[in-house]
Enzyme design. Structure first.
Site, PDB file in Angstrom:
ATOM      1  N   SER A  28       0.661  -1.008  -0.114  1.00 30.85           N
ATOM      2  CA  SER A  28      -0.153  -0.048   0.055  1.00 30.85           C
ATOM      3  C   SER A  28       0.864   1.349   0.075  1.00 30.85           C
ATOM      4  CB  SER A  28      -0.798   0.036   1.257  1.00 30.85           C
ATOM      5  OG  SER A  28      -1.639   1.295   1.327  1.00 30.85           O
ATOM      6  N   HIS A  65      -1.001  -1.165  -4.410  1.00 31.56           N
ATOM      7  CA  HIS A  65      -2.411  -0.791  -3.736  1.00 31.56           C
ATOM      8  C   HIS A  65      -2.567   0.733  -3.458  1.00 31.56           C
ATOM      9  CE1 HIS A  65      -6.153  -1.856  -1.333  1.00 31.56           C
ATOM     10  NE2 HIS A  65      -5.535  -0.809  -0.510  1.00 31.56           N
ATOM     11  N   ASP A  85      -4.701   3.878  -2.007  1.00 35.15           N
ATOM     12  CA  ASP A  85      -5.710   4.154  -1.092  1.00 35.15           C
ATOM     13  C   ASP A  85      -6.337   5.448  -1.144  1.00 35.15           C
ATOM     14  OD1 ASP A  85      -6.111   1.644   0.781  1.00 35.15           O
ATOM     15  OD2 ASP A  85      -3.913   2.040   1.302  1.00 35.15           O
ATOM     16  N   MET A 141      -9.098   8.275  -0.240  1.00 36.02           N
ATOM     17  CA  MET A 141      -9.875   8.540   0.903  1.00 36.02           C
ATOM     18  C   MET A 141     -10.300  10.182   0.799  1.00 36.02           C
ATOM     19  SD  MET A 141      -7.591   7.140   3.965  1.00 36.02           S
ATOM     20  CE  MET A 141      -6.820   5.446   3.951  1.00 36.02           C
ATOM     21  N   HIS A 195      -8.299   1.277  -4.221  1.00 38.41           N
ATOM     22  CA  HIS A 195      -9.195   1.069  -3.334  1.00 38.41           C
ATOM     23  C   HIS A 195      -9.627   2.310  -2.833  1.00 38.41           C
ATOM     24  CE1 HIS A 195      -9.631  -0.186   1.346  1.00 38.41           C
ATOM     25  NE2 HIS A 195     -10.924  -0.070   0.782  1.00 38.41           N
ATOM     26  N   MET A 214     -12.116   4.535  -0.842  1.00 34.41           N
ATOM     27  CA  MET A 214     -12.825   4.925   0.520  1.00 34.41           C
ATOM     28  C   MET A 214     -13.706   6.022   0.360  1.00 34.41           C
ATOM     29  SD  MET A 214      -9.838   3.327   2.699  1.00 34.41           S
ATOM     30  CE  MET A 214      -8.870   3.313   1.375  1.00 34.41           C
ATOM     31  N   MET A 235     -11.842  -6.128   4.518  1.00 36.06           N
ATOM     32  CA  MET A 235     -11.118  -5.219   5.417  1.00 36.06           C
ATOM     33  C   MET A 235     -10.711  -5.735   6.769  1.00 36.06           C
ATOM     34  SD  MET A 235     -10.511  -2.370   3.712  1.00 36.06           S
ATOM     35  CE  MET A 235      -9.533  -1.807   4.944  1.00 36.06           C
ATOM     36  N   ASP A 256      -6.742  -6.501   3.798  1.00 33.36           N
ATOM     37  CA  ASP A 256      -6.066  -5.159   3.956  1.00 33.36           C
ATOM     38  C   ASP A 256      -6.238  -4.593   5.233  1.00 33.36           C
ATOM     39  OD1 ASP A 256      -5.135  -2.543   3.505  1.00 33.36           O
ATOM     40  OD2 ASP A 256      -6.936  -1.913   2.295  1.00 33.36           O
TER      41      ASP A 256
HETATM   42  C1  DX5 Z   1      -6.609   1.339   5.496  1.00 29.25           C
HETATM   43  C2  DX5 Z   1      -6.133   1.153   4.091  1.00 29.25           C
HETATM   44  C3  DX5 Z   1      -4.804   0.178   4.024  1.00 29.25           C
HETATM   45  C4  DX5 Z   1      -3.576   0.481   4.862  1.00 29.25           C
HETATM   46  C5  DX5 Z   1      -2.733  -0.565   5.206  1.00 29.25           C
HETATM   47  O1  DX5 Z   1      -7.695   2.332   5.421  1.00 29.25           O
HETATM   48  O2  DX5 Z   1      -7.182   0.818   3.420  1.00 29.25           O
HETATM   49  O3  DX5 Z   1      -4.463  -0.161   2.734  1.00 29.25           O
HETATM   50  O4  DX5 Z   1      -2.693   1.421   3.898  1.00 29.25           O
HETATM   51  O5  DX5 Z   1      -1.827  -0.254   6.109  1.00 29.25           O
HETATM   52  P1  DX5 Z   1      -1.166  -1.261   7.131  1.00 29.25           P
HETATM   53  O6  DX5 Z   1      -0.764  -2.624   6.313  1.00 29.25           O
HETATM   54  O7  DX5 Z   1      -0.209  -0.369   7.865  1.00 29.25           O
HETATM   55  O8  DX5 Z   1      -2.362  -1.871   7.980  1.00 29.25           O
HETATM   56 ZN    ZN Z   2      -6.551  -0.177   1.240  1.00 31.44          ZN
END
Ligand code: DX5
Ligand code: ZN
Length: 224
Positions: free
Chosen positions: A6, A31, A33, A35, A64, A66, A139, A173
């Protein structure tokens, strides 16, 4: 077994270099993220940055999102070059809402579509969609931040997906590390996301290799 580091835990001031570094270290997918500050209490990156990453990346971009109202954003991420696009069940209006998003992803040519489930979201109401999905993201933390602790209770959803005969990818994840990642692989996950445990490692290549070996050993010890 696919290892998807990620980029949330990478150095955002040197994203292109981080992409090349993590690909050279053996990453299968990148990956990303996304947000929006509404669906989760954190704000990260959006379509222009994904498009910039697509220019330098050789590995598929595993995006991904969110975000609230994912339907509104499908086209922008398709154009940006998302290879896998995973939206949250909690962000759409039931199965009918999810179907609209999946249809939009197909229309805009996103190669793979995933549905993400928060730790407290049950799988059952979404099971009728499984034939239409390329991936389910289970998740193992509440989304929003890297570096949180793994929630083992979500593994039941992974096992149930495989018991139901789901043939697509099952991604996990949140909180994956050398101890928790074998549990994910053993339960049936085949895409393993890790942020802090990979980018925090002194040698990222060694860490990815170790994770792959641990996951493969867990599957070999417990073939389903
Ligand atoms: C959380 C993200 C993850 C995060 C994982 O909201 O979706 O992808 O980056 O990070 P670690 O591996 O540090 O939990
Ligand atoms: Zn993620």
């Amino acid at each position: 077994m696919l290892i998807a580091p990620s980029l949330l835990s990478s150095d955002f001031s040197r994203l292109a270099e981080e992409v090349l570094r993590i690909e050279d270290a053996g990453a299968d997918w990148l990956h990303i993220d996304v947000m929006d500050g509404h669906f989760v209490p954190n704000l990260t990156i959006g379509p222009p940055v994904v498009a910039a990453l697509a220019k330098v990346a050789r590995a598929p971009l595993d995006v991904h999102v969110m975000i609230e109202n994912p339907l509104q954003w499908v086209e922008a991420y398709a154009k940006a070059g998302a290879h896998v696009w995973t939206f949250h069940a909690e962000a759409v209006d039931g199965v009918a809402g999810a179907r609209e998003v999946i249809a939009a992803c197909r229309e805009h040519g996103i190669p793979k579509v995933g549905l993400a489930l928060n730790p407290d979201t049950a799988l059952e109401p979404w099971e009728e969609l499984l034939d239409e999905l390329d991936m389910v993201l289970v998740m193992s933390v509440f989304p929003g931040f890297g570096g949180q602790s793994f929630m083992p209770e979500v593994l039941d959803k992974v096992r149930r997906l495989r018991t139901l005969g789901f043939q697509g990818h099952v991604e996990m994840d949140g909180g994956l590390n050398g101890e928790t990642l074998p549990l994910c692989a053993e339960a049936g996950a085949d895409v393993l996301v890790s942020g802090s445990a990979i980018f925090g490692a002194p040698d990222v290549k060694q860490r990815i290799t170790e994770f792959r070996q641990l996951a493969e050993a867990a599957v070999a010890a417990n073939p389903s």
